[in-house]
Design a protein around this motif. Structure first.
Motif, mmCIF file in Angstrom:
data_model
loop_
_atom_site.group_PDB
_atom_site.id
_atom_site.type_symbol
_atom_site.label_atom_id
_atom_site.label_comp_id
_atom_site.label_asym_id
_atom_site.label_seq_id
_atom_site.Cartn_x
_atom_site.Cartn_y
_atom_site.Cartn_z
ATOM 1 N N GLN A 213 0.828 -1.203 0.000
ATOM 2 C CA GLN A 213 0.000 0.000 0.000
ATOM 3 C C GLN A 213 0.865 1.256 0.000
ATOM 4 O O GLN A 213 0.580 2.228 -0.707
ATOM 5 C CB GLN A 213 -0.932 0.002 1.214
ATOM 6 N N LEU A 214 1.923 1.240 0.811
ATOM 7 C CA LEU A 214 2.802 2.395 0.885
ATOM 8 C C LEU A 214 3.548 2.593 -0.426
ATOM 9 O O LEU A 214 3.666 3.727 -0.931
ATOM 10 C CB LEU A 214 3.795 2.242 2.043
ATOM 11 N N ALA A 215 4.077 1.512 -0.982
ATOM 12 C CA ALA A 215 4.800 1.614 -2.250
ATOM 13 C C ALA A 215 3.885 2.118 -3.360
ATOM 14 O O ALA A 215 4.278 2.969 -4.170
ATOM 15 C CB ALA A 215 5.399 0.265 -2.621
ATOM 16 N N ASP A 216 2.660 1.626 -3.405
ATOM 17 C CA ASP A 216 1.717 2.079 -4.424
ATOM 18 C C ASP A 216 1.364 3.552 -4.223
ATOM 19 O O ASP A 216 1.235 4.309 -5.196
ATOM 20 C CB ASP A 216 0.445 1.227 -4.389
ATOM 21 N N TYR A 217 1.222 3.960 -2.979
ATOM 22 C CA TYR A 217 0.948 5.372 -2.674
ATOM 23 C C TYR A 217 2.068 6.257 -3.199
ATOM 24 O O TYR A 217 1.828 7.296 -3.834
ATOM 25 C CB TYR A 217 0.782 5.549 -1.166
ATOM 26 N N VAL A 218 3.314 5.860 -2.939
ATOM 27 C CA VAL A 218 4.461 6.654 -3.373
ATOM 28 C C VAL A 218 4.562 6.687 -4.890
ATOM 29 O O VAL A 218 4.769 7.746 -5.499
ATOM 30 C CB VAL A 218 5.761 6.110 -2.738
ATOM 31 N N ILE A 219 4.404 5.543 -5.525
ATOM 32 C CA ILE A 219 4.492 5.497 -6.988
ATOM 33 C C ILE A 219 3.385 6.318 -7.620
ATOM 34 O O ILE A 219 3.629 7.149 -8.510
ATOM 35 C CB ILE A 219 4.443 4.037 -7.485
ATOM 36 N N ASP A 220 2.154 6.108 -7.195
ATOM 37 C CA ASP A 220 1.017 6.786 -7.824
ATOM 38 C C ASP A 220 1.067 8.301 -7.634
ATOM 39 O O ASP A 220 0.654 9.059 -8.518
ATOM 40 C CB ASP A 220 -0.298 6.236 -7.258
ATOM 41 N N ASN A 221 1.579 8.735 -6.487
ATOM 42 C CA ASN A 221 1.566 10.172 -6.192
ATOM 43 C C ASN A 221 2.835 10.908 -6.593
ATOM 44 O O ASN A 221 2.774 12.098 -6.907
ATOM 45 C CB ASN A 221 1.307 10.387 -4.701
ATOM 46 N N PHE A 222 3.976 10.210 -6.604
ATOM 47 C CA PHE A 222 5.233 10.920 -6.817
ATOM 48 C C PHE A 222 6.077 10.373 -7.960
ATOM 49 O O PHE A 222 6.961 11.066 -8.463
ATOM 50 C CB PHE A 222 6.058 10.927 -5.519
ATOM 51 N N TYR A 223 5.813 9.145 -8.381
ATOM 52 C CA TYR A 223 6.541 8.547 -9.493
ATOM 53 C C TYR A 223 5.565 7.878 -10.476
ATOM 54 O O TYR A 223 5.701 6.696 -10.798
ATOM 55 C CB TYR A 223 7.534 7.496 -8.982
ATOM 56 N N PRO A 224 4.563 8.610 -10.952
ATOM 57 C CA PRO A 224 3.535 7.965 -11.778
ATOM 58 C C PRO A 224 4.076 7.316 -13.044
ATOM 59 O O PRO A 224 3.500 6.336 -13.526
ATOM 60 C CB PRO A 224 2.573 9.119 -12.103
ATOM 61 N N ALA A 225 5.168 7.836 -13.583
ATOM 62 C CA ALA A 225 5.732 7.251 -14.798
ATOM 63 C C ALA A 225 6.228 5.825 -14.575
ATOM 64 O O ALA A 225 6.324 5.037 -15.525
ATOM 65 C CB ALA A 225 6.873 8.126 -15.324
ATOM 66 N N LEU A 226 6.521 5.474 -13.313
ATOM 67 C CA LEU A 226 7.034 4.138 -13.025
ATOM 68 C C LEU A 226 5.939 3.079 -13.048
ATOM 69 O O LEU A 226 6.237 1.883 -13.084
ATOM 70 C CB LEU A 226 7.717 4.118 -11.648
ATOM 71 N N ARG A 227 4.696 3.506 -13.030
ATOM 72 C CA ARG A 227 3.607 2.545 -13.000
ATOM 73 C C ARG A 227 3.597 1.669 -14.249
ATOM 74 O O ARG A 227 3.141 0.514 -14.218
ATOM 75 C CB ARG A 227 2.276 3.295 -12.855
#
Length: 503
Positions: A215-229
């Motif tokens: 959940q934390l990793a997804d929060y960080v990716i979605d909010n601050f590193y969206p290109a990594l998705r």
């Protein structure tokens, strides 16, 4: 509510539009609580530049409601205050659960988009705002001394172009806080796109809570590193990107002689920005082994150790993310980004500091000889690079102010000849080179003694030096002839100053 259009400062303290994205995570990630009020708060200092990031009108600084809100005495409309839980390695030893022991997050508001936050969102956090469930043996408070240091250094680092949390203001109180001796307290308001740290991930890993880890990793990716998705393995991509950013920011620290002092994993930002200013320092008399933190008895966080500790911390993050990444080889592949990212960034910065436009293989010998010479003579770091910009290729007399920094003048002369020959190889022009070197080699940094003078005046309710020092440090590359003495070598008494983990 959207942020105001560029250049229009329209938010008041009460109309800041809180969004509280971190509070959207499950309750296990934090504890909701209100700050503990302080008595008779007063404004010590505030940054108009930091306020501009959230479109807050600086005229708010004079309002009682601003002081009350950022003292933690009143809760702003829409704010959902909370303290986050995390764990971490402290001085290389697993410390278990930590968390915001004296910090309370007010929430996030729209901010100006930045490279480390494409969504343009900034969290506001009060430091020193009272006890939390994570205070352990602490009192939840901060002292005026440390709050002023963090305020000034956050803004100084930003002006140097180094990724960092920012500081909106410091609010003081006559309430006493016990450290080595009783000291007056304060609350500092810190700003960053997020305060999630390496230790935030370690907390869930070491508690075998994979769901929360994800959940934390997804929060960080979605909010601050969206290109990594869109990456084939987003969690590996996250580790690689954080590794690169961490390496780059530490290279920037090294290039200006900045020493963090406490590079524990709970003090490492998942965005690769500088956070948690405690016993920091800027190098003065150059010593690669210098330890700025009086509490660091083993020298783990000495200046020359910072690059290696940054890499160690990335390995600790990799361990925490391994359940999401899957394979050890994939995690190790992501970590391979550290060394080349650090070396390339530092090489780029050193070439700029030396006024060199091209990169040649033999340049490493020139820079190694330079640092060896600086070490042997304990040359002031900031003054050396600033005065180097005044060197003229065909005028040896131009060296004198720089040469005066050295005890071994013949050794300097020999190195200066090598440097001149290198400049001639690329047909360097004195005036053009000086301008480019002045743009990257600061004249003004937050020396400990300058901070100490401002602190002592502030402890006597004179905040003029805090304001003046902030104004100087916001323009670190400018000449500022009226402030020439702020660029001088430190006085003898400065050598007795010590900062520690209680600072």
């Amino acid at each position: 509510m959207n942020a105001p259009e560029s250049g229009l400062l329209r938010f008041t303290t009460e109309t800041l539009p809180f969004e509280n994205s971190f509070a959207g995570l499950p309750a296990s990630f934090y504890t909701r609580l209100r700050p503990t009020p302080i008595r008779a708060p007063y404004l010590v200092g505030a940054s108009a530049r930091a306020a501009g990031l959230i479109s807050l009108d600086p005229s708010e600084f004079t309002r009682e409601s601003f002081v009350e809100a950022f003292a933690g005495n009143t809760i702003l409309p829409g704010s959902v205050p909370l303290s986050a839980v995390y764990s971490g390695h402290q001085f290389g030893v697993w410390a278990g659960q930590l968390g915001d022991g004296r910090a309370i997050l007010l929430g996030d508001v729209p901010g100006k988009p930045a490279a480390d936050d494409p969504a343009g969102r900034i969290e506001l956090q009060l430091k020193g705002s009272g006890l939390t469930p994570y205070s352990r043996m602490g009192d939840g408070r901060a002292v005026l001394r440390s709050s002023i240091r963090e305020f000034l250094c956050s803004e100084a680092m930003a002006a140097l172009g180094i990724p960092t949390s920012r500081a909106l203001c410091v609010v003081g109180t006559d309430m006493l806080v016990m450290r080595e001796t009783p000291e007056t307290g304060a609350v500092a308001t810190r700003m960053a796109p997020t305060f999630v740290r390496f230790g935030s991930f370690e907390h869930w890993y070491y508690n075998d809570r994979k769901d929360e880890l994800k959940q934390l990793a997804d929060y960080v990716i979605d909010n601050f590193y969206p290109a990594l998705r869109d990456a084939s393995n987003p969690y590996q991509a996250l580790l690689a990107e954080v590794t690169r950013r961490t390496a780059a920011v530490i290279a920037q620290w090294q290039s200006v002689g900045f020493m963090h002092g406490v590079m524990n994993t709970d003090n490492m930002s998942i965005l690769g920005i500088t956070i948690d200013y405690g016993p920091f320092g800027f190098m003065e008399a150059f010593d690669a082994h210098h330890i700025c933190n009086h509490s660091d008895h083993q020298g783990r966080y000495a200046y020359d150790m910072q690059p290696r500790i940054g890499q160690w911390n990335c390995f600790a993050l990799a361990q925490a993310l391994l359940p999401l990444i899957g394979e050890v080889d994939d995690a190790q592949a992501a970590l391979e980004a550290y060394k080349p990212a650090y070396e390339d960034k530092l090489d780029e910065l050193l070439h700029a500091k030396l006024g060199l436009k091209s990169r040649l293989p033999e340049d490493s010998a020139l820079t190694e000889a330079m640092f060896t010479l600086m070490q042997a003579n304990h040359v002031d770091f900031t003054l050396f690079f600033r005065r180097l910009g005044d060197l003229r290729i065909e005028d040896l007399a131009s060296d004198e102010p720089l040469r005066d920094l050295f005890i071994d003048r013949p050794a300097f002369d020999a190195w200066a000849m090598q440097y001149r020959n290198r400049l001639k190889q690329e047909n360097s022009r004195d005036v053009e080179r000086r301008m480019s070197m002045y743009a990257v080699n600061p004249k003004y940094v937050l020396r400990n003694y300058l901070a100490q003078i401002a602190i002592e005046k502030a402890q006597n309710k004179d905040f003029s030096e805090v304001a003046k020092l902030l104004a100087i440090l916001e323009r670190p590359f400018d000449e500022q002839p009226e402030n020439e003495r702020y660029a001088d070598l430190p006085p003898d008494w400065a050598g007795q100053l010590e900062v520690s983990c209680s600072s």
